[in-house]
Design an enzyme around this catalytic site. Structure first.
Site, PDB file in Angstrom:
ATOM      1  N   ARG A   1     -18.889 -10.586   1.138  1.00  0.00           N
ATOM      2  CA  ARG A   1     -19.789  -9.710   1.896  1.00  0.00           C
ATOM      3  C   ARG A   1     -19.019  -9.160   3.079  1.00  0.00           C
ATOM      4  O   ARG A   1     -18.331  -9.918   3.771  1.00  0.00           O
ATOM      5  CB  ARG A   1     -20.999 -10.494   2.430  1.00  0.00           C
ATOM      6  CG  ARG A   1     -21.986 -10.912   1.382  1.00  0.00           C
ATOM      7  CD  ARG A   1     -22.893 -11.986   1.936  1.00  0.00           C
ATOM      8  NE  ARG A   1     -22.093 -13.141   2.371  1.00  0.00           N
ATOM      9  CZ  ARG A   1     -22.558 -14.160   3.068  1.00  0.00           C
ATOM     10  NH1 ARG A   1     -23.819 -14.188   3.438  1.00  0.00           N
ATOM     11  NH2 ARG A   1     -21.772 -15.169   3.420  1.00  0.00           N
ATOM     12  N   GLU A   2     -19.168  -7.878   3.332  1.00  0.00           N
ATOM     13  CA  GLU A   2     -18.557  -7.327   4.527  1.00  0.00           C
ATOM     14  C   GLU A   2     -19.161  -8.013   5.733  1.00  0.00           C
ATOM     15  O   GLU A   2     -20.364  -8.280   5.774  1.00  0.00           O
ATOM     16  CB  GLU A   2     -18.822  -5.820   4.610  1.00  0.00           C
ATOM     17  CG  GLU A   2     -17.954  -5.041   3.655  1.00  0.00           C
ATOM     18  CD  GLU A   2     -18.158  -3.550   3.801  1.00  0.00           C
ATOM     19  OE1 GLU A   2     -18.060  -2.874   2.772  1.00  0.00           O
ATOM     20  OE2 GLU A   2     -18.424  -3.095   4.919  1.00  0.00           O
TER      21      GLU A   2
ATOM     22  N   LYS B   1     -19.626 -10.186 -12.297  1.00  0.00           N
ATOM     23  CA  LYS B   1     -19.624  -9.460 -11.024  1.00  0.00           C
ATOM     24  C   LYS B   1     -20.747  -8.411 -10.982  1.00  0.00           C
ATOM     25  O   LYS B   1     -21.538  -8.355 -10.035  1.00  0.00           O
ATOM     26  CB  LYS B   1     -18.254  -8.796 -10.838  1.00  0.00           C
ATOM     27  CG  LYS B   1     -18.185  -7.783  -9.749  1.00  0.00           C
ATOM     28  CD  LYS B   1     -18.361  -8.411  -8.389  1.00  0.00           C
ATOM     29  CE  LYS B   1     -18.612  -7.351  -7.353  1.00  0.00           C
ATOM     30  NZ  LYS B   1     -18.013  -7.600  -6.087  1.00  0.00           N
TER      31      LYS B   1
ATOM     32  N   CYS C   1     -20.983  -1.372  -2.272  1.00  0.00           N
ATOM     33  CA  CYS C   1     -21.029  -2.141  -3.519  1.00  0.00           C
ATOM     34  C   CYS C   1     -22.323  -1.971  -4.306  1.00  0.00           C
ATOM     35  O   CYS C   1     -22.302  -1.505  -5.448  1.00  0.00           O
ATOM     36  CB  CYS C   1     -20.798  -3.612  -3.221  1.00  0.00           C
ATOM     37  SG  CYS C   1     -19.277  -3.891  -2.311  1.00  0.00           S
TER      38      CYS C   1
ATOM     39  N   ASP D   1       0.866  -1.187   0.000  1.00  0.00           N
ATOM     40  CA  ASP D   1       0.000   0.000   0.000  1.00  0.00           C
ATOM     41  C   ASP D   1       0.897   1.230   0.000  1.00  0.00           C
ATOM     42  O   ASP D   1       1.932   1.254   0.665  1.00  0.00           O
ATOM     43  CB  ASP D   1      -0.904  -0.010   1.237  1.00  0.00           C
ATOM     44  CG  ASP D   1      -2.159   0.828   1.031  1.00  0.00           C
ATOM     45  OD1 ASP D   1      -3.257   0.259   1.012  1.00  0.00           O
ATOM     46  OD2 ASP D   1      -2.018   2.062   0.865  1.00  0.00           O
TER      47      ASP D   1
ATOM     48  N   LEU E   1     -34.326 -11.767   0.351  1.00  0.00           N
ATOM     49  CA  LEU E   1     -35.751 -11.413   0.257  1.00  0.00           C
ATOM     50  C   LEU E   1     -36.192 -10.782   1.568  1.00  0.00           C
ATOM     51  O   LEU E   1     -37.345 -10.928   1.970  1.00  0.00           O
ATOM     52  CB  LEU E   1     -36.593 -12.652  -0.045  1.00  0.00           C
ATOM     53  CG  LEU E   1     -36.672 -13.107  -1.501  1.00  0.00           C
ATOM     54  CD1 LEU E   1     -37.618 -14.307  -1.634  1.00  0.00           C
ATOM     55  CD2 LEU E   1     -37.126 -11.994  -2.439  1.00  0.00           C
TER      56      LEU E   1
ATOM     57  N   LYS F   1     -25.299  -2.491   7.391  1.00  0.00           N
ATOM     58  CA  LYS F   1     -25.800  -3.807   7.797  1.00  0.00           C
ATOM     59  C   LYS F   1     -25.071  -4.166   9.087  1.00  0.00           C
ATOM     60  O   LYS F   1     -24.174  -3.415   9.506  1.00  0.00           O
ATOM     61  CB  LYS F   1     -25.574  -4.842   6.706  1.00  0.00           C
ATOM     62  CG  LYS F   1     -24.114  -5.091   6.405  1.00  0.00           C
ATOM     63  CD  LYS F   1     -23.987  -6.210   5.402  1.00  0.00           C
ATOM     64  CE  LYS F   1     -22.548  -6.626   5.220  1.00  0.00           C
ATOM     65  NZ  LYS F   1     -22.421  -7.745   4.301  1.00  0.00           N
TER      66      LYS F   1
ATOM     67  N   GLY G   1     -36.427  -4.044   3.926  1.00  0.00           N
ATOM     68  CA  GLY G   1     -35.768  -3.150   4.870  1.00  0.00           C
ATOM     69  C   GLY G   1     -35.826  -1.712   4.388  1.00  0.00           C
ATOM     70  O   GLY G   1     -36.624  -1.378   3.505  1.00  0.00           O
TER      71      GLY G   1
ATOM     72  N   GLY H   1     -27.704  -0.641   1.017  1.00  0.00           N
ATOM     73  CA  GLY H   1     -26.628   0.344   1.073  1.00  0.00           C
ATOM     74  C   GLY H   1     -25.297  -0.359   0.940  1.00  0.00           C
ATOM     75  O   GLY H   1     -25.218  -1.461   0.407  1.00  0.00           O
TER      76      GLY H   1
END
Ligand code: UGA
Length: 448
Positions: free
Chosen positions: A158-159, A211, A267, A31, A257, A328, A260, A264
């Site tokens: 997924r985070e 993707k 992604c 980085d 499904l 989330k 909510g 958000g």
């Protein structure tokens, strides 16, 4: 075992680097932010991702994972170089590829022998070819004739469960035609390949499209059930039963499904907009995706309206406890979290907020700077409801699933109207109406 450099130590880069090392490869994560590298070397993980610290520290200890502030030396010694830098959205919804270009050019300036360059970041369709050209230009500038290939290898992490997703993927997608590159990629993912994880080899554009199409489909699926939920409310139907019965149809599937306050994160909003723009630019419009984007924006406004109409009065002077700010649960990430638009909408209508989140309070402080005078940062969910008129659950954190309803009722202000019950807005449908009503609240879920 493959020698790998991963460029970029954000969510995708760090998770990929650590997990690729866990597969037995030797990985150097690079980085340009030297402070980040120093922190990582000191064992500090800059992101909130369950289980990641353990994978990082184990692989560092066992000598398979290390960190570097400069790219040249690691790239020279690697067979595969993963580009996992950020692709932030531009004003018009398209992805900003400047970091990808910079990484590609630096790779072109550094490689010394055959290398597979792997696009891991989510990039517009056609980027693998661009990366190939950028690297080629730098090699030409050097007068160097070094063979290389570029493949697209999208991530489906997924985070909050990124480590699990990386190590237990539904599929691995490799977009690149060169047999030599395919061999190396198979070696990179050898442990998954041997476990018979579906391994899909395609051309680069197809992989890039897979993707976007996957994320857009999931965003459309969520939006579909959100709209069905809104319609259920008009007919006194229960969306949870609807979703449950729909999900039993194997062709539909039960996942994603859950209605909510709108999707958000870093992604879905970005990728749907980028794909929609690609559709407009290519004169092949993605009308469903366009509609989902608009409906998702509307969903957040509807949540503000739901709270206003539920309270049956203007929001001016009302204090609302907001439980959950992250987009989330199990993440501190508030990027495009519906909580941002909903909190702003409530404040615009004159409400004061008492906000709480188990992980995202630090994020919230700068994001809500412009409305900070209307916000009290609560220590926890019970502090948040203290002296508030009502509460709204915006993120389905586990600790909100089993609230002490008696205690909440005592902490809330008593309703102004005689005989009225305090309102309970469960915008993630994590409660049963009956139990909340029995505890003495007026219950508002989504679509039930
Ligand atoms: C998403 C995809 O799920 C990953 O497969 C993909 O790799 C990743 O984007 C990416 O492109 O990098 P993520 O953004 O971490 O992962 O979050 P999700 O768990 O998919 O949730 C996205 C949003 O949809 C959240 O706001 C969530 O609350 C919402 N959601 C999800 C619903 O409202 N209902 C559902 O049924 C599911």
């Amino acid at each position: 075992m493959v020698k790998i450099t991963v460029i970029g130590t954000g969510y995708v880069g760090l998770v990929s680097g650590a997990c690729l090392a866990d597969f037995g490869n030797t990985v150097i994560c690079v980085d340009s932010n030297s402070e980040k590298i120093k922190a990582l070397r000191d064992g500090v993980i800059p992101i909130f991702e369950p289980g990641l610290d353990e994978v990082v520290s184990r692989n560092v200890r066992e000598g398979r994972l290390s960190f570097s502030g400069s790219l040249a030396a690691p790239v020279k010694g690697s067979q595969a170089v993963f580009i996992a830098v950020g692709t932030p959205p531009r004003e018009d919804g398209s992805a900003d590829l400047s970091h990808v270009e910079q990484a590609a050019r630096e790779i072109g300036g550094a490689v010394e022998s055959y290398t597979v360059v792997v696009d891991k970041s989510t990039v517009p369709i056609g980027t693998a070819r661009k990366v190939r050209n950028w690297i080629g230009e730098e090699l030409a500038r050097r007068g160097a004739d070094i063979p290389f290939d570029v493949v697209s290898n999208p991530e489906f992490l997924r985070e909050g469960s990124a480590v699990f997703d990386f190590t237990h993927p539904d599929r691995v997608v490799i977009g690149g035609e060169s047999p030599r590159a395919r061999e190396i990629m198979k070696e990179v993912y050898r442990s998954l390949y041997l476990n018979e994880t579906p391994y899909i080899e395609t051309g680069p554009e197809t992989a890039e499209m897979i993707k976007y199409a996957s994320n857009a489909f999931l965003a459309v699926k969520i939006t579909f059930i959100n709209e069905i939920a809104n319609l259920c409310e008009k007919f006194a139907a229960d969306v949870q039963d609807v979703a449950n019965a729909m999900g039993r149809d194997g062709r539909i599937g039960a996942k994603f499904l859950h209605p909510g306050p709108g999707y958000g994160g870093s992604c879905f909003p970005k990728d749907t907009r980028a794909l929609a723009k690609a559709g407009r630019d290519g004169r092949s419009p993605l009308t469903l995706v366009e509609a989902a984007i608009a409906a998702n924006e509307r969903q957040k406004e509807l949540m503000v309206e739901k709270i206003e109409s539920g309270l049956g009065a203007s929001l001016k002077g009302k204090t609302i406890a907001v439980l959950g700010l992250a987009f989330k649960s199990n993440t501190d990430d508030m990027r495009e979290s519906p909580a941002i638009a909903i909190c702003r909408g409530l404040v615009e209508k004159g409400a004061c907020l008492r906000i709480s989140d188990p992980a995202a309070m630090k994020e919230a402080s700068w994001r809500f700077d412009s409305i900070k005078d209307s916000i009290y940062r609560a220590g926890d969910e019970y502090d948040a409801v203290k002296g508030a008129h009502t509460l709204a659950i915006l993120t389905p954190w586990n600790q909100y699933r089993n609230l002490d309803l008696e205690r909440i009722k005592e902490l809330l202000l008593p309703p102004e109207k005689p005989g009225a019950l305090p309102c309970f807005f469960d915008l993630r449908n994590i409660y049963r109406r009956k139990e909340v009503e029995e505890a003495g609240f007026e219950y508002f879920g989504i679509g039930k």
